[in-house]
Design an enzyme around this catalytic site. Structure first.
Site, short mmCIF file in Angstrom:
data_model
loop_
_atom_site.label_atom_id
_atom_site.label_comp_id
_atom_site.label_asym_id
_atom_site.label_seq_id
_atom_site.Cartn_x
_atom_site.Cartn_y
_atom_site.Cartn_z
CG HIS A 146 -0.25 -0.23 2.50
ND1 HIS A 146 0.15 -1.49 2.90
CD2 HIS A 146 0.16 0.62 3.46
CE1 HIS A 146 0.75 -1.40 4.07
NE2 HIS A 146 0.78 -0.13 4.43
CG HIS A 194 29.94 -5.34 -9.67
ND1 HIS A 194 30.61 -4.48 -8.82
CD2 HIS A 194 30.36 -5.02 -10.92
CE1 HIS A 194 31.40 -3.70 -9.53
NE2 HIS A 194 31.26 -4.01 -10.82
NE ARG A 247 36.30 -8.06 -9.86
CZ ARG A 247 36.21 -7.08 -10.76
NH1 ARG A 247 36.55 -7.31 -12.02
NH2 ARG A 247 35.78 -5.88 -10.42
#
Length: 144
Positions: free
Chosen positions: A12, A101, A135
Site C-alpha cells: 500500500h 556485479h 570474477r
C-alpha cells in the site's frame, strides 16, 4: 504462459510510486505485469514479494520491481529464494552495480526513501546494465 518484460508489485505504501513507474515503463513500450496492490488499503508486503518472485522463477518475466515504504521488508522477503537476487537501490550507482556485479533480477525501491527526481534514472540504469560475469560469476556461485 504469457511472458512479460517486467513484473511489478507494491504494498500500500508503494502504490502511488508503482503507478507512476508503470506509466513510465508503458511509454517505453515495455510489457508490464502488475501483481498489485491496486489501491492504498493496507496489505502485507510478503504476499506481493512472493507474487513477483514466483513469476520470475517460472521464467514468465526476467526482471521484477518491488516497492514498499523503505524497501527493506520487500528485500528480505524476495531474497528468501536462491534464484532471486533482489537489490534495494536508492541511487543510480547502486542500481548499476546491482546488475553489473550481482546480476540482480529484482529492483527494490523504497517509496519513502528514493528521490523521486531520479527514480526513473535508477530504473533505466537497472534495466540497461548488463552483468559483467567473470570474477562476479565466481562470487555469485559461492552464495547459491
Amino acid at each position: 504462459m504469457k511472458t512479460y518484460n517486467i513484473v511489478i508489485a507494491s504494498d500500500h505504501s508503494g502504490y502511488e510510486l508503482k503507478s507512476k513507474i508503470i506509466n513510465y515503463l508503458e511509454q517505453k513500450c515495455l510489457n508490464i505485469y502488475d501483481c498489485g496492490t491496486q489501491d492504498t488499503q493496507t496489505v502485507d508486503y510478503p504476499d506481493y514479494a512472493k507474487k513477483v518472485v514466483d513469476i520470475i522463477i517460472e521464467k514468465a518475466a526476467p526482471i521484477g520491481i518491488l516497492i514498499s515504504d523503505t524497501g527493506i521488508g520487500m528485500s528480505i522477503a524476495a531474497n528468501r529464494s536462491s534464484e532471486i537476487r533482489a537489490a534495494l537501490c536508492n541511487d543510480i550507482l547502486t542500481a548499476e552495480n546491482a546488475k553489473a556485479h550481482n546480476d540482480a533480477n529484482i529492483l527494490i525501491l523504497g517509496a519513502k526513501s528514493v528521490d523521486n527526481k531520479i527514480v526513473f534514472n535508477i530504473i533505466d540504469k537497472f534495466l540497461t546494465t548488463k552483468f559483467e560475469g567473470g570474477r562476479h560469476s565466481t562470487r555469485l556461485s559461492k552464495i547459491k
